[in-house]
Design a protein around this motif. Structure first.
Motif, PDB file in Angstrom:
ATOM      1  N   TYR A  50       0.649  -1.131  -0.096  1.00  0.00           N
ATOM      2  CA  TYR A  50       0.058  -0.039   0.102  1.00  0.00           C
ATOM      3  C   TYR A  50       0.857   1.105  -0.082  1.00  0.00           C
ATOM      4  CZ  TYR A  50      -3.702  -3.294   1.138  1.00  0.00           C
ATOM      5  OH  TYR A  50      -4.594  -4.232   1.339  1.00  0.00           O
ATOM      6  N   VAL A  79       3.508   4.082   1.629  1.00  0.00           N
ATOM      7  CA  VAL A  79       3.605   4.436   2.869  1.00  0.00           C
ATOM      8  C   VAL A  79       3.303   5.944   3.034  1.00  0.00           C
ATOM      9  CG1 VAL A  79       6.391   5.249   2.463  1.00  0.00           C
ATOM     10  CG2 VAL A  79       5.399   4.612   4.822  1.00  0.00           C
ATOM     11  N   TRP A  80       3.106   6.530   4.106  1.00  0.00           N
ATOM     12  CA  TRP A  80       3.042   7.775   4.462  1.00  0.00           C
ATOM     13  C   TRP A  80       4.065   8.335   4.992  1.00  0.00           C
ATOM     14  CZ3 TRP A  80      -1.145  10.444   3.581  1.00  0.00           C
ATOM     15  CH2 TRP A  80      -2.543   9.597   3.532  1.00  0.00           C
ATOM     16  N   ASP A  96      -1.159  14.475  10.625  1.00  0.00           N
ATOM     17  CA  ASP A  96      -0.659  13.322  11.238  1.00  0.00           C
ATOM     18  C   ASP A  96      -0.075  14.029  12.704  1.00  0.00           C
ATOM     19  OD1 ASP A  96       1.448  11.535  12.433  1.00  0.00           O
ATOM     20  OD2 ASP A  96       1.010  10.347  10.788  1.00  0.00           O
ATOM     21  N   HIS A 122       1.361  10.740   0.919  1.00  0.00           N
ATOM     22  CA  HIS A 122       1.595   9.395   0.849  1.00  0.00           C
ATOM     23  C   HIS A 122       2.339   9.198  -0.604  1.00  0.00           C
ATOM     24  CE1 HIS A 122       0.364   5.035   0.556  1.00  0.00           C
ATOM     25  NE2 HIS A 122       0.058   5.386   1.778  1.00  0.00           N
ATOM     26  N   SER A 123       2.955   8.203  -0.506  1.00  0.00           N
ATOM     27  CA  SER A 123       4.051   7.650  -1.512  1.00  0.00           C
ATOM     28  C   SER A 123       2.939   7.219  -2.856  1.00  0.00           C
ATOM     29  CB  SER A 123       5.097   6.467  -1.223  1.00  0.00           C
ATOM     30  OG  SER A 123       4.068   5.394  -1.068  1.00  0.00           O
ATOM     31  N   CYS A 168       4.366  -0.110  -3.440  1.00  0.00           N
ATOM     32  CA  CYS A 168       4.899   1.252  -3.484  1.00  0.00           C
ATOM     33  C   CYS A 168       5.876   1.538  -4.696  1.00  0.00           C
ATOM     34  CB  CYS A 168       5.719   1.414  -2.208  1.00  0.00           C
ATOM     35  SG  CYS A 168       6.344   2.814  -1.871  1.00  0.00           S
ATOM     36  N   TYR A 171       7.661   5.670   8.894  1.00  0.00           N
ATOM     37  CA  TYR A 171       6.762   4.505   8.921  1.00  0.00           C
ATOM     38  C   TYR A 171       7.058   3.320   8.267  1.00  0.00           C
ATOM     39  CZ  TYR A 171       3.305   7.807  11.230  1.00  0.00           C
ATOM     40  OH  TYR A 171       2.530   8.473  12.115  1.00  0.00           O
TER      41      TYR A 171
END
Length: 195
Positions: free
Chosen positions: A36, A38-39, A77, A87-88, A102, A131
């Motif tokens: 998914y 990463v942030w 955040d 987000h990536s 990703c 993260y």
């Protein structure tokens, strides 16, 4: 680390347990955790853009343009240095677990950011987002480093954890991450290690 993250630099008591689990290896999971993306704190994004010339050579040719590395709007955040993350980019990847990956995941299942850090002579996690380093650990409501309860994590095919025949202290399982994030490991007492 880029910026001062606002977590408590402590561990949730959950990490003082020993459990029958171990980390996966890249050969087993093929970087399923990158499913998914990463942030990233906006400071981390800015740092990656500033060092794009070091990172881009380790990306596939079609993804060397830093304008394709991130997506969406910034969002709040509470732990990020500025309080903002982005987000990536996540791309279709039919050969990868879950069918997406990703933007920084390479075909060899290595992270381009980690490869770039090592190639430049830095710590391997120099460019890795907070993260990413933290995963599969998380932050609890008090900002302490924790791990979700594991039965579901162990059952998931793409999990970063695998069953173990023996009990292993979670502090040892995640020792590299905890030392990187905390500077040292908290003391464990013997009653915690027997759980």
């Amino acid at each position: 680390m880029k910026g001062e993250w606002k977590y408590t630099r402590a561990v949730n008591p959950r990490l003082l347990r020993s459990e029958p689990m171990r980390r996966c290896t890249l050969g087993e999971c093929r970087a399923a955790c990158c499913l998914y993306g990463v942030w990233l704190a906006v400071e981390e994004r800015d740092d990656l853009l500033e060092h794009a010339a070091l990172i881009a050579p380790h990306m596939p040719p079609a993804l060397r343009d830093p304008t394709v590395w991130f997506r969406g709007e910034e969002t709040a955040d509470p732990y990020a240095p500025s309080g903002r993350v982005i987000h990536s980019n996540v791309l279709p990847a039919p050969e990868h677990y879950g069918g997406t990956a990703c933007v920084f995941l390479r075909e060899d299942h290595k992270c381009a950011l980690q490869v770039a850090g090592e190639a430049a002579g830095f710590h391997p996690w120099r460019f890795k987002p907070f993260y990413c380093i933290l995963h599969p650990l998380d932050l609890d409501e008090q900002g302490r480093i924790t791990l979700d309860e594991t039965p579901a994590m162990l059952a998931e095919e793409g999990s970063c954890l695998r069953p173990s025949e023996t009990l292993i202290p979670l502090m040892r399982t995640f020792e590299p991450e905890l030392i990187h994030l905390l500077g040292d490991l908290p003391e464990q007492n013997s009653s915690d290690e027997r759980r």
